[in-house]
Design a protein around this motif. Structure first.
Motif, PDB file in Angstrom:
ATOM      1  N   TYR A 254       0.837  -1.203   0.000  1.00  0.00           N
ATOM      2  CA  TYR A 254       0.000   0.000   0.000  1.00  0.00           C
ATOM      3  C   TYR A 254       0.873   1.255   0.000  1.00  0.00           C
ATOM      4  N   TYR A 255       1.881   1.280   0.884  1.00  0.00           N
ATOM      5  CA  TYR A 255       2.713   2.474   0.983  1.00  0.00           C
ATOM      6  C   TYR A 255       3.625   2.655  -0.225  1.00  0.00           C
ATOM      7  N   PHE A 256       4.092   1.557  -0.798  1.00  0.00           N
ATOM      8  CA  PHE A 256       4.918   1.663  -2.001  1.00  0.00           C
ATOM      9  C   PHE A 256       4.098   2.220  -3.165  1.00  0.00           C
ATOM     10  N   ALA A 259       3.508   5.825  -2.704  1.00  0.00           N
ATOM     11  CA  ALA A 259       4.712   6.602  -2.999  1.00  0.00           C
ATOM     12  C   ALA A 259       4.842   6.836  -4.503  1.00  0.00           C
ATOM     13  N   PHE A 260       4.519   5.804  -5.289  1.00  0.00           N
ATOM     14  CA  PHE A 260       4.698   5.907  -6.738  1.00  0.00           C
ATOM     15  C   PHE A 260       3.643   6.768  -7.416  1.00  0.00           C
ATOM     16  N   SER A 262       2.657   9.634  -5.821  1.00  0.00           N
ATOM     17  CA  SER A 262       2.586  10.853  -5.025  1.00  0.00           C
ATOM     18  C   SER A 262       3.100  12.101  -5.737  1.00  0.00           C
ATOM     19  N   ASP A 263       3.997  11.985  -6.708  1.00  0.00           N
ATOM     20  CA  ASP A 263       4.418  13.170  -7.449  1.00  0.00           C
ATOM     21  C   ASP A 263       4.830  12.764  -8.869  1.00  0.00           C
ATOM     22  N   PHE A 265       7.556  12.998 -10.617  1.00  0.00           N
ATOM     23  CA  PHE A 265       8.840  12.309 -10.750  1.00  0.00           C
ATOM     24  C   PHE A 265       8.695  10.844 -10.376  1.00  0.00           C
ATOM     25  N   ALA A 266       7.933  10.627  -9.315  1.00  0.00           N
ATOM     26  CA  ALA A 266       7.746   9.251  -8.846  1.00  0.00           C
ATOM     27  C   ALA A 266       6.968   8.433  -9.873  1.00  0.00           C
ATOM     28  N   LEU A 268       6.900   8.902 -13.122  1.00  0.00           N
ATOM     29  CA  LEU A 268       7.828   8.617 -14.214  1.00  0.00           C
ATOM     30  C   LEU A 268       8.827   7.539 -13.797  1.00  0.00           C
ATOM     31  N   GLY A 269       9.319   7.658 -12.591  1.00  0.00           N
ATOM     32  CA  GLY A 269      10.252   6.658 -12.051  1.00  0.00           C
ATOM     33  C   GLY A 269       9.629   5.277 -12.058  1.00  0.00           C
ATOM     34  N   GLY A 270       8.380   5.213 -11.643  1.00  0.00           N
ATOM     35  CA  GLY A 270       7.671   3.937 -11.598  1.00  0.00           C
ATOM     36  C   GLY A 270       7.543   3.323 -12.985  1.00  0.00           C
ATOM     37  N   LEU A 272       9.582   3.847 -15.560  1.00  0.00           N
ATOM     38  CA  LEU A 272      10.899   3.383 -15.992  1.00  0.00           C
ATOM     39  C   LEU A 272      11.261   2.052 -15.334  1.00  0.00           C
ATOM     40  N   ALA A 273      10.815   1.898 -14.102  1.00  0.00           N
ATOM     41  CA  ALA A 273      11.197   0.687 -13.359  1.00  0.00           C
ATOM     42  C   ALA A 273      10.202  -0.451 -13.569  1.00  0.00           C
TER      43      ALA A 273
ATOM     44  N   ALA B 266      15.523   0.895 -14.432  1.00  0.00           N
ATOM     45  CA  ALA B 266      15.059   0.772 -13.053  1.00  0.00           C
ATOM     46  C   ALA B 266      15.876   1.673 -12.132  1.00  0.00           C
ATOM     47  N   GLY B 269      14.704   5.098 -12.731  1.00  0.00           N
ATOM     48  CA  GLY B 269      13.373   5.183 -12.124  1.00  0.00           C
ATOM     49  C   GLY B 269      13.466   5.351 -10.624  1.00  0.00           C
ATOM     50  N   LEU B 272      14.466   8.903  -9.746  1.00  0.00           N
ATOM     51  CA  LEU B 272      13.359   9.849  -9.908  1.00  0.00           C
ATOM     52  C   LEU B 272      12.356   9.735  -8.768  1.00  0.00           C
ATOM     53  N   ALA B 273      12.181   8.518  -8.280  1.00  0.00           N
ATOM     54  CA  ALA B 273      11.170   8.296  -7.249  1.00  0.00           C
ATOM     55  C   ALA B 273      11.733   8.483  -5.843  1.00  0.00           C
TER      56      ALA B 273
END
Lengths: 346, 346
Positions: A254-256, A259-260, A262-263, A265-266, A268-270, A272-273, B266, B269, B272-273
């Motif tokens: 839930y918290y992960f 986090a992904f 929440s903004d 950048f996150a 986009l990061g998610g 990419l990953a 990753a 990513g 970024l996160a």
């Protein structure tokens, strides 16, 4: 070593769980793709089963549909469900194992009702006092078999020793290892720690010849470390440990996820990953480890999670095939009889 | 409601844990920044303490260093440690609470030795049969207090009812709620489920007046859902649940970290996160929830994790301050005496 079995037939209760035939039939089809040699008896409403089954030509060839429009409701009390069970898809599927028409039964239905019926219809293997529920868990090393997950709240030392045999033979079949290590779940590793039944089982396991190697006590965090191949516990601590673990897993995810989202950048990061995550999720996917196996009965009975989709259901079926191919039930009968005849056990 | 306490003094065993004074003194300093009104008695080797303490001018003003070069070793058996405990920093810190010089003692040292000494020196509050270990856990809702985490393997129904009182008063102080909900950890929610001591406690809690509201049985996965403010259990199931949860948490983090290192996309990513993760980690950071509180003694004793850094240590200190400000020990004495005088309890 495999028992050579000419024909393996699995009895499927197609009416259980949140999705009934919608997950059961595509689940059976998934297994059929990998194991085209397995036969199925599918119990349930043919009006719902055939429209799905007709989509899978190869599966249809190895399946026999046994029609019934009676089913066990998911929220019925076990005692009530048992009394009104005659002619339900769940009961008929268990009876197919009893009659020798099938080697194992898989159902996503009401857990309590399934256990009550399986116990009464299949009965325990001679020498086994109580059946136990076992499951496979991913760990940092190999898979671990854990039991009992809630069938028996109160057990004695002798019950725990029998669980050790049930689990060790399971691990041999599942992990393909000759002598699995077996640990007793406890609150510490010192000999003097823990309740009497656990210390009693430790003292017996140190002295008997059984199909595993006794490792000693293990603690809660050793389960996922993969310290041993089999973790043995009473159903009280085992069930609480299992559910506490589920709770943490849900909490973390839930918290992960939060986090992904929440903004930017996150997010986009998610993205990419994404592929790395998908790989990692395979190991964390509870559907891959679906199936609570009722061990110690004359015939295998496997409880698939109520929320199972086709992939999850196919994995419960896979466990049934795996254990049947290894001649699990006969092996247990031999090993328990060997155990009971040892002086150090008496 | 706060008990007005003119002066709160916390006794600190500065020699315990993996980092000793290196985490204890900066940890005390962190608390001092937020709570400059709290006084400290710091027990340990002054040759190690002063070089660190001298860096914190404000802290030095409210601290008294009590020198000893004797300390309890982290791997000593509790019984052995107890016999040789005279003059150790751990024992002297506990004695400061016994003598009324301090309200609470915090140590990162040997858990078994700390519990053994605390029990013998501080003794249980009149009416309490056994002390319990409690901790605060993050959940999907509010924080939850859980006890017993391993002090008592075997308990009876009456012990569990006393734990319910110990936990409810803790939750009042920590969560600042008037009537905390209290659940008994069990293997199912139906009245007929579970071992006798748990069902017995349920029947008493349904009928007595105690500082919480009895909710019913909760299962392992309800802990992290935050279904209740207080989860009560015997130390056998409680310890196993706690450690199983730790195991899953470590397992999940291992696979997530692995995923983020597995390919260049990753890794990018993950970068970024980063900030989103850091926010989410605050809620998942076990250091924020450091501190196993020994409840039911005449004086508070808090076990800080052996691997505590300064931030973790300061959080264990915060628990000591919180409970002391709410007059925890006196409140427990009143509530237990009220409980014992009720007909339905006898």
């Amino acid at each position: 070593m495999l028992n050579q079995v000419d024909l393996i037939t699995i009895a499927v209760d197609a009416m259980g769980g949140d999705y009934g035939v919608e997950s059961a039939i595509p689940g059976v089809a998934l297994l059929n793709k990998k194991n085209p040699e397995i036969h199925f008896m599918i119990f349930g409403d043919e009006n719902h089963i055939y429209p799905l089954l007709n989509r899978y030509k190869n599966l249809k060839k190895v399946s026999q549909v046994v029609h019934t429009d009676k089913m066990v409701s998911s929220d019925e009390k076990p005692s009530v469900a048992l009394r009104a069970s005659k002619g339900t898809s769940m009961r008929m599927a268990i009876e197919a194992v009893k009659n020798g028409d099938a080697c194992a039964i898989v159902s996503s239905g009401n857990t309590g009702a399934l256990m009550a019926m399986a116990k009464i219809i299949l009965k325990t293997v001679s020498g086994i006092h109580r059946p136990a529920i076992a499951s496979v868990f991913p760990t940092l090393k190999n898979d671990t078999i854990m039991l009992d997950l809630g069938a028996n709240v109160l057990v004695d030392a002798e019950n725990l020793v029998q669980f050790a045999v049930l689990g060790a033979v399971f691990a041999k079949a599942h992990n393909d290892i000759a002598v699995p290590s077996v640990g007793l779940l406890n609150v510490g590793s010192e000999e003097t720690k823990g309740p009497e039944h656990v210390r009693g089982a430790a003292s017996i396991l140190s002295n008997v010849d059984f199909p595993g190697r006794y490792y000693g006590f293990v603690e809660g965090d050793d389960i996922m470390k993969g310290v041993v191949d089999v973790v043995v516990s009473d159903g009280y601590a085992g069930n609480i440990a299992l559910k506490a673990a589920e709770g943490v897993s849900n909490f973390t995810q839930y918290y992960f996820k939060k986090a992904f989202r929440s903004d930017p950048f996150a997010v986009l990061g998610g993205l990419l990953a994404f592929f790395a995550f998908r790989r990692c999720n395979k190991r964390l996917d509870p559907r891959a480890y679906n199936g609570g196996v009722f061990l110690g009965l004359n015939g295998l009975c496997i409880k698939s999670h109520g929320g199972s989709d086709a992939f999850a259901f196919s994995n419960a079926l896979r466990l049934a095939v795996e254990l049947t191919k290894h001649g699990y039930v006969n092996q247990i009968a031999d090993d328990i009889s060997h155990l009971m005849n040892q002086e150090s056990f008496l």
